[in-house]
Design a protein around this motif. Structure first.
Motif, PDB file in Angstrom:
ATOM      1  N   TYR A 120       0.954  -1.257  -0.083  1.00 43.29           N
ATOM      2  CA  TYR A 120       0.061  -0.053  -0.099  1.00 43.29           C
ATOM      3  C   TYR A 120       0.934   1.182   0.141  1.00 43.29           C
ATOM      4  O   TYR A 120       0.571   2.280  -0.725  1.00 43.29           O
ATOM      5  N   LYS A 121       1.819   1.374   0.913  1.00 42.78           N
ATOM      6  CA  LYS A 121       2.853   2.350   0.866  1.00 42.78           C
ATOM      7  C   LYS A 121       3.555   2.651  -0.522  1.00 42.78           C
ATOM      8  O   LYS A 121       3.667   3.930  -1.028  1.00 42.78           O
ATOM      9  N   LYS A 122       3.781   1.695  -1.155  1.00 37.96           N
ATOM     10  CA  LYS A 122       4.320   1.629  -2.539  1.00 37.96           C
ATOM     11  C   LYS A 122       3.672   2.306  -3.396  1.00 37.96           C
ATOM     12  O   LYS A 122       3.827   3.190  -4.163  1.00 37.96           O
ATOM     13  N   LEU A 124       1.149   4.208  -2.824  1.00 36.03           N
ATOM     14  CA  LEU A 124       1.196   5.708  -2.526  1.00 36.03           C
ATOM     15  C   LEU A 124       2.149   6.555  -3.101  1.00 36.03           C
ATOM     16  O   LEU A 124       2.289   7.592  -3.624  1.00 36.03           O
ATOM     17  N   GLU A 125       3.656   6.123  -2.674  1.00 38.54           N
ATOM     18  CA  GLU A 125       4.894   6.637  -3.386  1.00 38.54           C
ATOM     19  C   GLU A 125       4.745   6.586  -4.626  1.00 38.54           C
ATOM     20  O   GLU A 125       5.205   7.706  -5.225  1.00 38.54           O
ATOM     21  N   SER A 126       4.056   5.944  -5.746  1.00 40.04           N
ATOM     22  CA  SER A 126       4.096   5.816  -7.069  1.00 40.04           C
ATOM     23  C   SER A 126       3.006   6.823  -7.511  1.00 40.04           C
ATOM     24  O   SER A 126       2.876   7.266  -8.694  1.00 40.04           O
ATOM     25  N   GLY A 127       2.221   7.552  -6.472  1.00 37.78           N
ATOM     26  CA  GLY A 127       1.460   8.546  -6.849  1.00 37.78           C
ATOM     27  C   GLY A 127       0.237   7.878  -7.465  1.00 37.78           C
ATOM     28  O   GLY A 127      -0.619   8.496  -8.327  1.00 37.78           O
ATOM     29  N   ASP A 130       1.101   3.548 -10.912  1.00 42.39           N
ATOM     30  CA  ASP A 130       1.282   1.836 -11.293  1.00 42.39           C
ATOM     31  C   ASP A 130      -0.113   1.416 -11.575  1.00 42.39           C
ATOM     32  O   ASP A 130      -0.794   1.048 -10.898  1.00 42.39           O
ATOM     33  N   THR A 133      -0.908  -1.732 -10.035  1.00 39.28           N
ATOM     34  CA  THR A 133      -0.983  -1.427  -8.461  1.00 39.28           C
ATOM     35  C   THR A 133      -2.395  -0.854  -7.887  1.00 39.28           C
ATOM     36  O   THR A 133      -2.971  -1.288  -7.145  1.00 39.28           O
TER      37      THR A 133
END
Length: 160
Positions: A120-122, A124-127, A130, A133
């Motif tokens: 989930y954090k990944k 959010l970081e990808s905006g 992805d 995702t």
């Protein structure tokens, strides 16, 4: 040790898991009486899923994508048992995977919960860029909350 997997009727629930554990323990007992050994496996847990590998050959026996895992739990009465339910990508059936761990099963369950959180954090970081995702995010959000709450409640149950 990998007790195996069995089809279950529902994607989650403690009773669903208990029935699967009973069934696979019974099958293990029969195999043991016939002289068959329970296979030892290694787990690779990541933000992409859970891989079950043969401990000797390192061959992948099962590759369960994280977004297909709908339930994960350790057994309150038997600290060595942990399970997860995963929807099979080919048959669309829910399979319960059951393990008997030499170590505290709760730690493995917590690790799978952390994988949900990191995925989930990944995202959010990808905006949200992805696409793959993004497809999985709604499911992951629900599971992070559901698994996270259940795991925090169990965090004091495992003696170290």
């Amino acid at each position: 040790m990998f007790l195996g997997n069995t089809e279950v009727e529902a994607p989650k629930g403690t009773e669903v898991v208990k029935d699967a554990v009973r069934k696979l323990k019974f099958q293990r007992h029969i195999k043991k009486s016939e002289g068959q050994k329970t296979p030892k496996v290694e787990l690779q847990i990541s933000i992409y899923g859970v891989k079950i590998l043969d401990s000797k050959t390192k061959d992948v026996q099962h590759n369960c994508q994280l977004h297909r895992i709908s339930f994960c739990a350790d057994d309150k009465t038997d600290k060595r048992i942990f399970t997860f339910i995963c929807k099979d990508s080919e048959s669309n059936k829910h399979l319960c995977f059951v393990f008997d761990s030499e170590k505290c099963a709760e730690e493995i369950t917590l690790t799978i919960g952390q994988a949900f959180d990191l995925a989930y954090k990944k995202f959010l970081e990808s905006g949200g860029k992805d696409v793959e995702t993004r497809k999985q995010i709604g499911t992951l959000q629900k599971r992070v909350r559901h698994v996270g709450i259940r795991l925090r409640l169990r965090s004091t149950e495992c003696p170290f």
